[in-house]
Each structure stands twice: as C-alpha cells, then as structure tokens.
Design a protein around this motif. Structure first.
Motif: not given
Length: 426
Positions: A117-124
């Motif tokens: 399971e991946v919890k994305l942080g800021e990617y924009k």
C-alpha cells in the motif's frame, strides 16, 4: 472451492484459509486416476485395467491425492486471491493442508505477500531546475577533436621515449614471488598508454622507454582482482617492440567531406551544434524528470516487501547476462574474470533495484490517484512505434508483447508527464 478466511498478519502479509469441497476433490481424484491408470500395475490385473477402487485398496485411499491436489490447487488459490481482493506478488509460504480427503475435501492454509500500500505525499507543484541546453563553441570544438581522434592513424616513431597517448607494441610476462602466473604473458600486445586497460600503475611505467628497451614494471594487483592474485605484488618483464603515435587529420573542408555529408567545415560545425543542442535538451528533460520523481519517492510512505527488490535485482542481472551473451560471453565466465561471486555481483545491483522499485510504486500510485488510462489509439501508436524500432510487423509485436505490458508502459510515461506538467521550473 471458496475462501474461508483472509487475515492481515503483518504489513503486506496475509494468512489465508481456502477450502475445496468434497465433491470437487473427489472428481479431481477420478481425473488423477484416469491420467495415471495406464502406468499402474496391480497383481491379477492387466496393466492399466485396474479400477480406481482396487488401486486405492492396494495403495491406500490417498493414492491419487497428490495428483488431485495439483488439479484443484491453481484454480482454488487463484479464485481465493480474487475473492480476497489481493494482488499477490510472490509464491505463497507456510503452505499447509490440515485436511485432505474425499469425505471432507481439502483445507489449504498459507501466507502470501501482497503488493504494498502506497501513501502518496506531495506530487504536484514540485520544483526542479533545468540544465543549460545551449551548445557552446567549446562543445563543438570538443566534438571535432573526438572526430579527429576517431579518424586518426597510427604512425611509427623512432628515437624517442614512449609517451602517454602512444600505442606500444610490447612483450610482457608477469611474476609473483619469482614464479610466472597463468594469463600473465603476452607477445606483440598493442597497449595504448593512458587507456587504463592494464593494472593501475602499469602503463605509466611503460612510458619513458624506447623501442627495443627491456625493463621491469612493478605493480600491486587490486584487492578486487581475481582471488589468486588479489592484493599481491608482481613484477612484469617487458620489452617495447614498436612505438606508434596518433597522426591527426587537419580540420578543414576536406576533413568535413571525408567524415560527413557536408562540403565545408563551417557546415559541419553548424550541424554539430544542432546535434549537441538536441542532445543537451534530451538530457535536460531526463534530468528534470528525475529530480521531480526523486521528490515524489521521498514524499511517499510505503513498506516494500523484500521479495520485490530481489525480483527486480534478478531482472537486472538477467538483462545484463543477455547483453553479455550478445557479446559472446556467459555470466559465470565473466564473474571468474572479475574474481567475484554471484552474491558479490548481486550486491552491485541491489541499490539500483531498490530505487527502481520505489519509482515504479510511486508512479503506479499516481496512475491510480489520477485515473490515468491508455486509450486504444495510444496502444496502436505504441505498437506501430515498436514495429518500426525493431523492424517487425505489427502482428508480431502484438504476439511478443501483451496489451497489459503496453498499457503499463503508456500509463507510466503519462504519470511522469503529469508530474512534469504540474511542476514549477526554478
């Protein structure tokens, strides 16, 4: 066949209990009997004519259980994974069969490792710096020097000592503790001084000697060298047979005609400037993307199963082995030449494998978060591009590469483009 239970026992690990009903397992036993009966001999029966019941009476009721299990196992396990909604990424472990008979069916217990399971942080709105893409006059001159060097010729020189950059025809024989060692002898070997193709310190000691001169070269083998020589002091008895130096062609219009489609040196320079600029733009684009993706990776939270890293490492080594085969080498011979074990060789790939896994997980998470898809038109364009690249028919590309692979490549690229399009150039 059904999933009885699915319990998360640790990060990315589930414990499953799967059942196969008695009727299904009994039918599988019949199929196993039909498959094996021709090879089973029972006293009083012609080979292949004994009934299932007679065989089970002689060899036990479980005579066909193992074969029957192989029949029902794949579908039972696959269905259970689907029912539990698990994306399993490795072979099950701790597999047990506490129940297996025709009266009760089969109970299968196992542990499986799942896609993390991946919890994305800021990617924009990530920030990055673009490299300079201007092709300078110095860049052009350096490219011309390389072209000069590639089109040079070797000419014999007399009455002077060898210099770095010369190519010396040498005879040599190596000794450790006064004893010649295997592979340490060569005759009429063309050695370019400064190419770093020999043991560190060897080429520098060949420099400064004249044709016909005999001399000793003292070196120490690197610790990473072949085990029998690693770290040992050696003496090489050497003789220079001939010294050659590079003769560079003049940089003029004739040179331009010889090495390119252009009639003048100025035209060649203009074309080189354009090529260098395009190359720098491509490198700058890749570098900028890498800066942003590194930030995406740093910002996400994920616990990666070690099996994913090992699988990626295996893929990288397999690819490396394939490229060696294209050069006529096999991996084991190559490792012997390096004086390395497979485990030492794997260690060199592991850091890169771990980073590639992180990047792929991050991009897959972005694909999911942004509902990125591959259109039929994009898939068709990808097939056409691959067909042109490998000079193959489109149908052969379709047969060699699955639509799932094509789709994955496309959406991964689109995820990178999404990050770039939503970034801020500093």
């Amino acid at each position: 066949m059904a999933l009885k239970s699915s319990n998360k026992v640790e990060t990315n690990v589930y414990e499953l209990e799967i059942t196969v009903d008695a009727e299904t397992f009994t039918e599988a036993c019949k199929k196993a009997y039909m498959k094996q009966r021709k090879s089973i001999q029972i006293p009083g029966f012609r080979k292949g004519k004994a009934t299932q019941g007679m065989i089970e009476k002689v060899y036990g009721e479980g005579a066909f259980y193992e074969e029957a299990l192989e029949i029902v196992y794949p579908e039972a396990v696959g269905s259970a994974f689907d029912e539990a909604g698990l994306k399993v990424i490795d072979q099950p472990t701790d597999v047990e069969f506490p129940v297996m008979n025709k009266q009760d069916g089969v109970v299968i217990k196992m542990k499986v490792t799942t896609y993390p399971e991946v919890k994305l942080g800021e990617y924009k709105s990530l920030k990055g710096k673009m490299l300079d893409t201007e092709a300078t006059d110095e860049d052009v001159e350096n490219e011309l020097k390389s072209m000069q060097d590639r089109n040079s010729r070797l000419v014999t020189v007399e009455d002077r000592e060898s210099q770095m950059g010369d190519t010396c025809d040498i005879d040599f024989e190596g000794f450790v503790d006064g004893v010649a060692f295997e592979g340490g002898k060569g005759e009429n070997y063309p050695l370019e001084l400064g190419s770093n193709s020999f043991i560190p310190g060897f080429e520098e000691q060949v420099a400064g000697h004249k044709t016909g001169e005999e001399f000793d070269v003292n070196v120490t083998f690197p610790e990473q060298y072949e085990a029998s020589l690693a770290g040992k002091d050696a003496v090489f008895k050497c003789k220079i047979n001939e010294i050659k130096t590079k003769e560079l062609p003049e940089l003029d219009d004739e040179f331009a005609k010889d090495v390119s489609e252009f009639d003048t040196l100025d035209e060649l320079k203009a074309d080189l400037k354009k090529q260098i600029s395009e190359r720098k733009e491509a490198n700058a684009k890749t570098d900028y993307e890498n800066q942003l993706i590194e930030q995406v990776v740093e910002n996400m939270e994920v616990e990666i199963p070690e099996c994913m890293n090992k699988q990626k490492c295996d893929e990288m080594i397999q690819d490396y082995s394939y490229r060696l085969q294209m050069q006529g080498l096999d991996l084991n011979t190559y490792l012997q030449y390096l004086g390395q074990t497979m485990e030492q060789f794997r260690e060199q790939f592991m850091d890169g494998a771990k980073q590639q896994v992180k990047v792929k997980l991050a991009l897959d998470a972005i694909v999911k978060a942004e509902n990125i898809e591959a259109t039929e038109e994009e898939i068709a364009e990808e097939i056409a591009k691959l067909a042109e690249q490998y000079n193959m028919e489109a149908d052969k590309i379709k047969a060699a590469v699955t639509q799932e692979q094509l789709t994955d490549d496309i959406v991964t690229r689109k995820a990178v483009d999404f990050v770039v399009d939503n970034s801020v150039k500093e």
